[in-house]
Scaffold this active site. Structure first.
Site, PDB file in Angstrom:
ATOM      1  N   ARG A   1      30.039  70.735  56.667  1.00 24.87           N
ATOM      2  CA  ARG A   1      29.984  71.743  55.612  1.00 24.87           C
ATOM      3  C   ARG A   1      28.913  72.767  55.957  1.00 24.87           C
ATOM      4  NH1 ARG A   1      29.541  67.182  50.863  1.00 24.87           N
ATOM      5  NH2 ARG A   1      31.471  66.100  51.468  1.00 24.87           N
TER       6      ARG A   1
ATOM      7  N   ASP B   1      26.527  75.504  53.726  1.00 27.48           N
ATOM      8  CA  ASP B   1      26.141  75.784  52.344  1.00 27.48           C
ATOM      9  C   ASP B   1      26.605  77.172  51.906  1.00 27.48           C
ATOM     10  OD1 ASP B   1      24.722  73.393  52.308  1.00 27.48           O
ATOM     11  OD2 ASP B   1      22.825  74.357  52.857  1.00 27.48           O
TER      12      ASP B   1
ATOM     13  N   TYR C   1      22.306  75.702  65.569  1.00 27.73           N
ATOM     14  CA  TYR C   1      22.108  76.628  64.456  1.00 27.73           C
ATOM     15  C   TYR C   1      21.052  77.660  64.832  1.00 27.73           C
ATOM     16  CZ  TYR C   1      24.552  73.707  60.981  1.00 27.73           C
ATOM     17  OH  TYR C   1      25.484  73.012  60.260  1.00 27.73           O
TER      18      TYR C   1
ATOM     19  N   ARG D   1      17.405  74.504  57.010  1.00 22.77           N
ATOM     20  CA  ARG D   1      16.663  75.359  56.070  1.00 22.77           C
ATOM     21  C   ARG D   1      15.342  74.718  55.665  1.00 22.77           C
ATOM     22  NH1 ARG D   1      20.964  76.226  51.590  1.00 22.77           N
ATOM     23  NH2 ARG D   1      19.158  77.148  50.565  1.00 22.77           N
TER      24      ARG D   1
END
Lengths: 249, 249
Positions: free
Chosen positions: A51, A53, A111, A201
Site C-alpha cells: 500500500r 498512503d 523509496y 515517513r
C-alpha cells in the site's frame, strides 16, 4: 485461458486516499479495478506490491491482475492509459507466470523522500516535496541516516496502528540509507527488504529531529536497539514528499 | 504615505480562471487582491503586466499595488506567502517609484510553450505540458519558427475575440522565436515587445500544423504578410503548456 499481467504504474498520489480500495473514496487500486473490470467485463481484483498512503506518489509501483480477456499486453497498456485519469499512468504491461505475486515475490523496495529547503517553494513543486525552509543541521542528519542500514526491529518507526505482519516481526533489512543535498532539494533515499506502515515517513521525521538538535544519531540507534520495547517516535513527515521509486523482484 | 510595490509572482495556473478578476471565479488577480486588501484594511487594486489565460502558468509575472500600510517589502513578501495558496508565490517584493506601471512600462516579455513528445506522459508533468505523442516533422517546425522574428501584423494569430489595442494595431515585434528538443520535451520560446490574446498558443498551433504537413513555413509567412486582411488561424494550443517566463523593463 486466464493470463497473469504485471502492470508497472506511475502516479501522482495527491488526489487519492492512498493505494487501497476504500468504499466511496478515490484510491489508486480502486481506480485501476474499475477500469480493468470494464475491459474484462466482470469484476477483477488488482494486487499491489504494497500500500502507499494517501498523498504518496509512485514512479514505478508494481501490480498484477488476472484476465480472461485475450487483449495483447501492449494494447492493454494503451487502453488503460486512454481510460485512466492522467494522474495514473501504466508505464509497462507484460504477461508473467500464473503465480506472480507483486507483494510476496518482491525482494526489495526503494523509496525517496524530498525536502525543499529554500524559503519560497516553487508552485510547480508544491505537490511533490515537503517544504521545510527552517534551520537544520544537515551534516548531522546525513551522518545519522547511516544508522538505519542493516537488520533492525523498526517498532519505533512503525505507525501507531501498524498491524503485526510476517508473524508479528517488525524486523526489516535496510540495504542503503542516504541523504543528499542537490540545489534546494534535500532527498532521503532508502532501499530495503520491506517497510512497515509509515516507516519511511517516520525515519525522515526522526532525521528531522536530529537536524533540529532534539535527537542525535545515538538516540536513533537506541530506538532501533530497543526493538519491540521501543516507544513509537511519532514524528511522521508529511506524505506529499514521498515517492515509491521501484520494486525489486 | 502611499508606496508603490512591485510584486514578482510565480504561479501554477491550473486551478485558476486566468489572471483577470471575474466575479465568483478563482483568478490570480482576484486572489492577490483579496489577500492584499486584508493586509491594507481596505480594497486595493493589483495591476499586472498583462493577462494570462485560464490554465496558463507564470515563472515571473510582474504586478504592482499601492499601499498605505507601512509594512517593509521583505515582511510583505513573507506575509503574502503565508496568506496566499501554495500555487501562487511572491518571489520578490520591492518598493518602486510612484508611477511604475507593470503593463505600460514593460519593454518585452518571454513565453515558453512545452510539448511532451513521448507516448506516456509522466503524471508529475501532466499539468505543465501539452502531451502530443503523434508524428510531427520537427525539423520543419524548427525551421518555420524563425518566420515570426521581426515586426509583423499578427491578426492571423490573434484570438477570435481579440479587441483592438494600441490604437487598433496588431503589429508586434518578435526578437527571438525558437523551438528546441531536449529529451522528451519540445519547447517553443519566444521573446517579443508584446503579445495579443492567445498569440503564443496560436503560433504554437500554427507550428504544429507545419509539423503535421498541413502548412509550411511559406504559409505562415503569407499569414503574417496578409496582416489585418489575414484569416484567423484558429488552432490554439492548449493553455496547460504555456508559461510566462519573464517581463522586461
Amino acid at each position: 485461458m486466464a493470463r497473469r499481467i504485471r502492470l508497472t504504474l506511475s502516479y501522482d498520489g495527491t488526489d487519492y486516499h492512498g493505494w487501497q480500495v476504500q468504499p466511496g473514496l478515490p484510491t489508486i487500486q480502486g481506480t485501476l479495478e474499475t477500469v480493468l473490470s470494464g475491459i474484462e467485463g466482470k469484476p477483477v481484483q488488482v494486487v499491489g506490491s504494497g500500500r502507499t498512503d494517501a498523498g504518496v506518489h509512485a514512479y514505478a509501483q508494481v501490480a498484477a491482475v488476472t484476465l480472461d480477456n485475450p487483449i495483447p499486453a501492449p494494447n492493454l497498456l494503451r487502453a488503460l492509459n486512454r481510460l485512466l485519469p492522467a494522474d495514473i499512468r501504466v508505464i509497462n504491461a507484460a504477461e508473467v507466470h500464473d503465480t506472480f505475486h507483486p507483494r510476496f515475490d518482491a525482494t526489495g523496495k526503494t523509496y525517496e523522500y524530498r525536502i525543499f529547503r529554500d524559503e519560497i517553494c516553487p508552485p510547480f513543486d508544491r505537490r511533490y516535496v515537503w517544504h521545510h525552509p527552517y534551520p537544520l543541521d544537515e551534516p548531522a542528519m546525513i551522518a545519522a541516516a547511516a544508522v538505519f542500514v542493516g537488520d533492525h526491529d523498526f517498532t519505533a518507526f512503525a505507525a501507531a496502528d501498524e498491524k503485526d505482519a510476517l508473524g508479528g516481526s517488525k524486523v526489516r533489512t535496510i540495504y542503503s540509507s542516504t541523504l543528499t543535498r542537490a540545489g534546494s532539494q534535500f532527498a532521503y533515499r532508502v532501499r530495503g527488504s520491506g517497510f512497515l506502515k509509515h516507516m519511511v515517513r517516520n525515519i525522515v521525521g526522526g532525521l528531522i529531529e536530529v537536524g533540529r538538535g532534539n535527537l542525535n544519531a545515538a538516540d536513533l540507534q537506541a530506538l532501533l536497539e530497543a526493538g519491540a520495547a521501543a516507544r513509537k517516535l511519532g514524528h511522521a513527515a508529511p506524505s506529499r514528499g514521498l515517492f515509491l521509486i521501484s520494486v525489486d523482484y
